[in-house]
Design a protein around this motif. Structure first.
Motif, PDB file in Angstrom:
ATOM      1  N   LEU A  51       0.880  -1.338  -0.177  1.00  0.00           N
ATOM      2  CA  LEU A  51       0.042  -0.164  -0.007  1.00  0.00           C
ATOM      3  C   LEU A  51       0.864   1.340  -0.007  1.00  0.00           C
ATOM      4  CD1 LEU A  51      -2.863   1.225   0.344  1.00  0.00           C
ATOM      5  CD2 LEU A  51      -2.315   1.113   2.856  1.00  0.00           C
ATOM      6  N   ALA A  52       1.863   1.306   0.767  1.00  0.00           N
ATOM      7  CA  ALA A  52       3.005   2.485   0.690  1.00  0.00           C
ATOM      8  C   ALA A  52       3.593   2.625  -0.243  1.00  0.00           C
ATOM      9  CB  ALA A  52       3.717   2.202   2.043  1.00  0.00           C
ATOM     10  N   GLY A  53       3.612   1.570  -1.186  1.00  0.00           N
ATOM     11  CA  GLY A  53       4.652   1.857  -2.757  1.00  0.00           C
ATOM     12  C   GLY A  53       5.735   0.724  -2.549  1.00  0.00           C
ATOM     13  N   ASN A  54       6.254   0.407  -1.448  1.00  0.00           N
ATOM     14  CA  ASN A  54       7.493  -0.469  -1.305  1.00  0.00           C
ATOM     15  C   ASN A  54       7.119  -1.714  -1.699  1.00  0.00           C
ATOM     16  OD1 ASN A  54       8.735   1.776  -0.228  1.00  0.00           O
ATOM     17  ND2 ASN A  54       8.505   0.845   1.766  1.00  0.00           N
ATOM     18  N   GLN A  55       6.753  -1.964  -3.145  1.00  0.00           N
ATOM     19  CA  GLN A  55       6.262  -3.175  -3.802  1.00  0.00           C
ATOM     20  C   GLN A  55       7.320  -4.098  -4.424  1.00  0.00           C
ATOM     21  OE1 GLN A  55       3.039  -2.447  -6.326  1.00  0.00           O
ATOM     22  NE2 GLN A  55       1.946  -1.323  -4.805  1.00  0.00           N
ATOM     23  N   GLN A  56       8.595  -3.585  -4.397  1.00  0.00           N
ATOM     24  CA  GLN A  56       9.658  -4.422  -4.900  1.00  0.00           C
ATOM     25  C   GLN A  56      10.425  -5.334  -3.760  1.00  0.00           C
ATOM     26  OE1 GLN A  56       9.902  -4.711  -7.883  1.00  0.00           O
ATOM     27  NE2 GLN A  56       8.843  -2.923  -8.871  1.00  0.00           N
TER      28      GLN A  56
END
Length: 629
Positions: A51-56
């Motif tokens: 959700l925060a964008g740290n998807q890697q």
């Protein structure tokens, strides 16, 4: 709960046991519940990272030992682009979900007027608590919806707090006491690992890190020492701050702290008022050994209400909203990153050459022009051409997007985007309505849970409001609708709270409903009280936001209760008039029937001769009625 797994509550023989034995039993329950929750924590934190964008990156299984994150490998790419579709989906779903939660109303216990008035006070009390500084229901519900969407579960704790201030008609009084309700995130509590029913838990343990000075002040005489602990919230904080180096969380910055643990046992047949135990650092803080009978729940009720997103049969912890979307989100990121890398390779001017040595590239600072100096023995040189077919990747990306929309339950129209293909306005409205209606499954569970919270608020007010408390209901226009005071005893035996659903309406639907209501004259005042009351009922049935304030404006300076009273009197008079008229008509018909059935004596003339009677003649313009010969 079977006999083998039933909690071994302290019996009469256990009074003689040492405090360590009781704490050992409590620690065993805590260890079992903790082991079950730790299986879910990596998924929860990964959802929050997505959700925060740290998807890697993703979290390790053992969160408390290391904050190191494992990067997700993206093959054949150097760019790792993130298209955070999860954020857009959750933002829209959470907003629509919270804004359409039901309103809780108190239901009268009987049809007596005193109970009806008590239920009205209870409903106004719940309305007042929505924006109370101790409650702030809109903010609490938003946080609870977000926790439930990312972890699948959270809890609401409601209890009496004698330390906070209370409000009367004279103003704020410090230390008067008032009820307190708060959101408890899933990292703060542990559920019973073997419940009979997943809707209710037999017991729950809430844990929190507290300074030992605070613990010794609140629970004197126990000498609580600092202990090593590992908090999942600390791991979450470090992950959110992008700290990727390895670090042992068991050595935290709060060195003078211990974990305070509270066990709450729900009421049941052998424990009608439940039980409560508090311990820390291997010491039983409450109750003292041998006084377990006095450790009942303060109101005889479980102070926690669980809020679940998608319950799964046979599973204690529900399914979060984000979990099914993560795999598709990864594939979208991977595909987009590969396309971006292909674009970069085409634009950066890769080349191939044959010969010894290494070409030298120089860029002019003034013009930005790139110059390539080739070795003198270069035999071949050419720029690389990446004429790859990207249509397959684009088709796959579109398919991923469609799957994403289907799993998330929202379409592009609900996210504020225009459809790629031509569709009618009716189709767009139907898609939006379908998206909002899909949230009804979760709304029903949340509405039922918030009704339990509201019931606990009323129960606390009945038991503790021994001084007159301020009752001030403010409408959506920030104008006071009701101002008064009430005692807890005024609520009588009101305890039943039901949800009043709010229709799931889009802005287009709200505008259309309002236009139809205006065309039907529902917003126009009527001189007939009965007709006016019918308009009010029809307006309330529309479910438009803020309709209550508009109804009050139409009736001012009269109230709806006064209008209902007038309508009741008018209906009574009309009913009485209709009954009297019906009685008169019935008497006339009965007299006419008796006259027709009575035999008449033959009439004679002046000389005593019989005279033949002629049939009665009907008035002109009416049908002939046969008379009696």
């Amino acid at each position: 709960m079977t006999a083998s797994t039933r909690i071994p509550f302290i019996d009469d023989q256990a009074v003689e046991k040492r405090e360590a034995s009781i704490v050992a039993w409590l620690e065993e329950l805590y260890t079992r519940a903790k082991a079950l929750r730790e299986q879910q924590e990596p998924e929860w934190i990964t959802n929050i990272l997505f959700l925060a964008g740290n998807q890697q990156e993703q979290a390790r299984t053992d969160l408390r030992l290391l904050t190191r994150r494992i990067p997700t490998v993206v093959p054949e790419t150097h760019d790792k682009l993130t298209i955070n579709v999860i954020y857009a989906m959750e933002r829209q779903a959470a907003a629509a979900f919270r804004d359409h939660l039901a309103r809780q109303i108190a239901v009268p216990a009987t049809r007596e007027q005193e109970d009806i008035d008590a239920a009205e006070i209870g409903t106004d009390f719940l309305t007042q608590r929505e924006y109370n500084q101790h409650d702030d229901e809109p903010d609490l519900r938003l946080r609870e919806v977000l926790w439930a969407m990312n972890t699948g579960i959270c809890a609401r704790a409601t209890a009496w707090d004698s330390r906070i201030s209370g409000y009367t008609k004279q103003g704020k009084i410090d230390g008067l006491g008032d009820l307190s309700t708060r959101c408890v995130n899933p990292f703060r509590f542990h559920l019973c690992p073997w419940p009979d029913d997943t809707s209710d838990v037999p017991w729950l343990i809430e844990s929190d890190v507290r300074d030992i000075s605070e613990l010794n002040d609140v629970y004197p005489g126990h000498d609580v020492k600092a202990e090593e602990y590992a908090s999942a919230m600390d791991a979450l904080d470090r992950l959110a701050l992008n700290i990727v180096e390895a670090r042992d969380l068991r050595t935290t910055h709060r060195t003078n702290a211990a974990v305070l643990k509270c066990l709450y046992i729900a009421p049941r047949s052998d424990l009608p008022q439940g039980r409560r135990y508090i311990w820390a650092d291997g010491k039983l803080l409450f109750p003292s050994p041998g006084e377990e009978a006095g450790a009942v729940l303060s109101e005889g009720e479980m102070p926690y209400v669980l809020l679940r997103w998608f319950p799964i049969p046979g599973r204690i912890y529900p399914l979060p909203f984000v979990s099914p979307l993560r795999d598709l989100q990864k594939q979208i990121n991977l595909t987009v990153s590969q396309l971006v890398e292909l674009k970069n390779r085409q634009l950066r001017g890769d080349y191939a050459f044959a010969g010894s040595g290494t070409p030298v590239q120089k860029t002019s600072k003034a013009t930005g022009q790139k110059r390539i100096q080739l070795p003198t023995n270069t035999t071949h040189f050419e720029f690389m051409q990446y004429n790859l077919n990207t249509s397959e990747a684009e088709i796959l990306l579109e398919r991923f997007w469609n799957y994403f929309m289907q799993i998330g339950g929202l379409h592009e129209q609900a996210l504020g985007a225009n459809p790629a293909k031509a569709v009618t306005a009716t189709q767009v409205a139907l898609l939006k309505e379908s998206d909002l209606a899909g949230l009804t499954l979760f709304r029903s569970g949340f509405d039922a849970a918030y009704s339990k919270v509201a019931r606990m608020k009323i129960l606390l007010a009945k038991n503790h409001y021994d001084t007159p408390r301020l009752l001030r209901v403010v409408g959506e226009d920030n104008q006071p609708r009701k101002v008064g005071a009430f005692f807890g005893s005024d609520l009588r035996n009101t305890e039943d709270v039901r949800p009043r659903p709010v229709p799931v309406l889009s802005e287009f639907q709200k505008q259309e409903i309002r236009q139809n209501a205006v065309a039907q004259g529902l917003f126009t005042a009527s001189p007939d009280p009965v007709e006016q009351l019918a308009k009010i009922v029809a307006l309330r049935a529309t479910g438009l936001p803020g309709i209550e304030e508009e109804i009050e404006g139409m009736l001012a300076p009269m109230t709806e209760d006064e209008l209902k009273k007038i309508c009741g009197e008018l209906n009574g008079l009309r009913w009485q008039t209709a009954v009297e008229l019906a009685k008169t008509e019935l008497a006339q018909l009965t007299a006419a029937q008796q006259q027709m059935q009575t035999p008449q004596e033959p009439t004679t003339d002046d000389y005593g001769n019989p005279v033949e009677q002629q049939p009665m003649q009907a008035p002109p313009g009416q049908p002939q009625v046969a008379g009696v010969a």
